[in-house]
Scaffold this motif. Structure first.
Motif, PDB file in Angstrom:
ATOM      1  N   VAL A  84      15.413  38.739  -1.837  1.00  0.00           N
ATOM      2  CA  VAL A  84      14.720  39.049  -0.582  1.00  0.00           C
ATOM      3  C   VAL A  84      15.453  38.407   0.593  1.00  0.00           C
ATOM      4  CG1 VAL A  84      12.613  38.635   0.738  1.00  0.00           C
ATOM      5  CG2 VAL A  84      12.463  39.412  -1.629  1.00  0.00           C
ATOM      6  N   ALA A  85      15.866  37.138   0.446  1.00  0.00           N
ATOM      7  CA  ALA A  85      16.567  36.456   1.539  1.00  0.00           C
ATOM      8  C   ALA A  85      17.882  37.142   1.864  1.00  0.00           C
ATOM      9  CB  ALA A  85      16.804  34.993   1.162  1.00  0.00           C
ATOM     10  N   ASP A  86      18.616  37.564   0.834  1.00  0.00           N
ATOM     11  CA  ASP A  86      19.922  38.192   1.046  1.00  0.00           C
ATOM     12  C   ASP A  86      19.816  39.555   1.714  1.00  0.00           C
ATOM     13  OD1 ASP A  86      21.111  36.014  -0.093  1.00  0.00           O
ATOM     14  OD2 ASP A  86      21.498  36.957  -2.036  1.00  0.00           O
TER      15      ASP A  86
ATOM     16  N   ILE B  39       7.693  37.480  -6.007  1.00  0.00           N
ATOM     17  CA  ILE B  39       7.687  38.206  -4.743  1.00  0.00           C
ATOM     18  C   ILE B  39       6.492  39.154  -4.692  1.00  0.00           C
ATOM     19  CG2 ILE B  39       8.950  39.816  -3.271  1.00  0.00           C
ATOM     20  CD1 ILE B  39      10.038  36.970  -3.313  1.00  0.00           C
ATOM     21  N   GLY B  40       6.115  39.732  -5.830  1.00  0.00           N
ATOM     22  CA  GLY B  40       4.925  40.579  -5.855  1.00  0.00           C
ATOM     23  C   GLY B  40       3.688  39.817  -5.438  1.00  0.00           C
TER      24      GLY B  40
ATOM     25  N   ARG C 106       6.749  40.769   7.365  1.00  0.00           N
ATOM     26  CA  ARG C 106       6.626  39.326   7.148  1.00  0.00           C
ATOM     27  C   ARG C 106       7.240  38.885   5.825  1.00  0.00           C
ATOM     28  NH1 ARG C 106       0.704  37.189   8.009  1.00  0.00           N
ATOM     29  NH2 ARG C 106       1.820  35.240   7.617  1.00  0.00           N
ATOM     30  N   LEU C 107       7.246  39.777   4.825  1.00  0.00           N
ATOM     31  CA  LEU C 107       7.842  39.434   3.542  1.00  0.00           C
ATOM     32  C   LEU C 107       9.312  39.062   3.691  1.00  0.00           C
ATOM     33  CD1 LEU C 107       7.469  39.333   0.428  1.00  0.00           C
ATOM     34  CD2 LEU C 107       8.235  41.711   0.375  1.00  0.00           C
TER      35      LEU C 107
END
Length: 373
Positions: free
Chosen positions: A167-169, A278-279, A352-353
């Motif tokens: 997610v960060a990448d 993450i879910g 926001r995620l």
């Protein structure tokens, strides 16, 4: 398949009872009851469903049957390998995934499904151990796994860092993201109904409102069905996987025998000690945004192992937006202004995620354009 429930008597019930007995959930020794779906069988099924994150109704439908079949297997009972046409499923696969994850190989989600990611991880392990890299976990590979048992990193959630880094990448902006929106039911399957109002129509309208907002921000979006068509959850999950989506958001509306039941709940993949990191984060954001923007009763987030949550390879959540059977929720659900607020909340949750925690704004108070550059 035929749904098995209290009072049924046939070979299917006998098979279910044998599996439940092997799991220690029922005594299958009473003569004359081996094929009877009695109260002890229903109680055992409910206990199994609770343990596996399934809908707890005491009946054996397709999802519970698949889970029961998978629960029969322990690692070493059979050779396991990837089959593209019919994916192997079972507790032995989940155990293999846990072993590989704990020694540093990325199998993806520990979901008991032997998919291509698990196959690649197994082949990598076999190559590193000097074995034939055929992607089959048989006796030789199993012995190699057990020989390095002491090197396992036991405890924690080994997949968590990978999910967070992915997610960060991907960056903070929505431009270029790939999102599948799944409006439940459709076609002849209306879902829950109250008078002339049905679930399929409500979630279709909500899905198209969200789709328009995402597309305007440069997100590639897909819907899993058309306005007047439908398909089953397995096909919907396969569709999302084929698109290599970043996220899946499944939209539903609930109903209950009691008119007092009301509120919104959000579900993410989780069964026992295994869940999607993450879910869970995405479900929490969806729940908080919808509650804050609508004032609906907060029925919280919950882990489940429903087909759509298990069979998707990316973070997936299912939103249950109120109860059509509720005199509190029904007027809201038929209000287009309300559905606009929900769509805005879902859009905010998605954005926001991807934001770093230090940039994450308060819940329910901002609009996406403020953060688009």
């Amino acid at each position: 398949m035929q749904i098995l429930h209290l009072g049924d008597r046939n070979e299917g019930v006998a098979e279910i009872r044998r599996i439940l007995a092997s799991l220690g959930l029922i005594a299958n020794t009473d003569p004359g009851t081996e094929d009877l779906y009695d109260e002890s069988t229903e109680t055992a099924v409910r206990a199994f469903q609770q343990r596996r994150g399934l809908t707890i109704d005491g009946k054996v439908g397709p999802e519970s049957y698949r889970a029961l079949q998978g629960a029969r297997w322990r690692l070493g009972d059979r050779n396991i390998a990837h089959n593209a046409s019919q994916q192997l499923v079972g507790d032995d696969v989940a155990e293999l995934q846990r072993h590989l994850l704990e020694i540093g190989y990325n199998t993806g989600r520990t979901d008991g499904h032997f998919g291509p990611t698990t196959a690649r991880a197994l082949q990598s392990f076999q190559r590193d151990m000097g074995l034939l890299a055929d992607g089959v976990c048989g006796p030789v590979t199993l012995r190699a796994l057990r020989q390095i048992e002491a090197k396992r990193v036991v405890g924690g959630r080994p997949q968590m860092l990978r999910e967070l880094m992915a997610v960060a990448d991907s960056g903070p902006h929505l431009l270029g993201k790939r999102i599948v929106i799944d409006p439940g039911h459709g076609g002849d399957d209306l879902g829950v109904v109250n008078g002339d109002v049905c679930e399929a129509d409500i979630v279709w309208d909500l899905a198209t409102r969200l789709e328009g907002r995402l597309t305007a921000l440069g997100v590639t979006t897909w819907l899993t069905r058309g306005r007047s068509s439908t398909t089953d959850d397995s096909a919907r999950a396969a569709f999302a996987n084929e698109q290599s989506a970043d996220l899946v958001l499944s939209l539903h509306v609930d109903a209950a025998p009691s008119p007092r039941a009301n509120g919104v709940a959000t579900y993410y993949y989780g069964a026992g000690e295994v869940s999607s990191t993450i879910g869970e984060r995405f479900a929490d954001l969806v729940q908080r945004e919808v509650v804050a923007r609508t004032g609906m009763l907060d029925d919280r987030i919950h882990p489940k192992s429903w087909t759509m949550l298990v069979m998707t390879t990316m973070p997936t959540v299912r939103l249950e937006l109120g109860y059509l059977s509720s005199p509190v929720d029904l007027p809201r659900l038929v209000d287009t202004t309300f559905r606009d607020r929900v769509a805005e909340g879902l859009l905010a949750a998605i954005q926001r995620l991807y934001l770093p925690r230090e940039q994450d704004p308060p819940t329910g108070v901002w609009k996406i354009p403020e953060f688009v550059s």
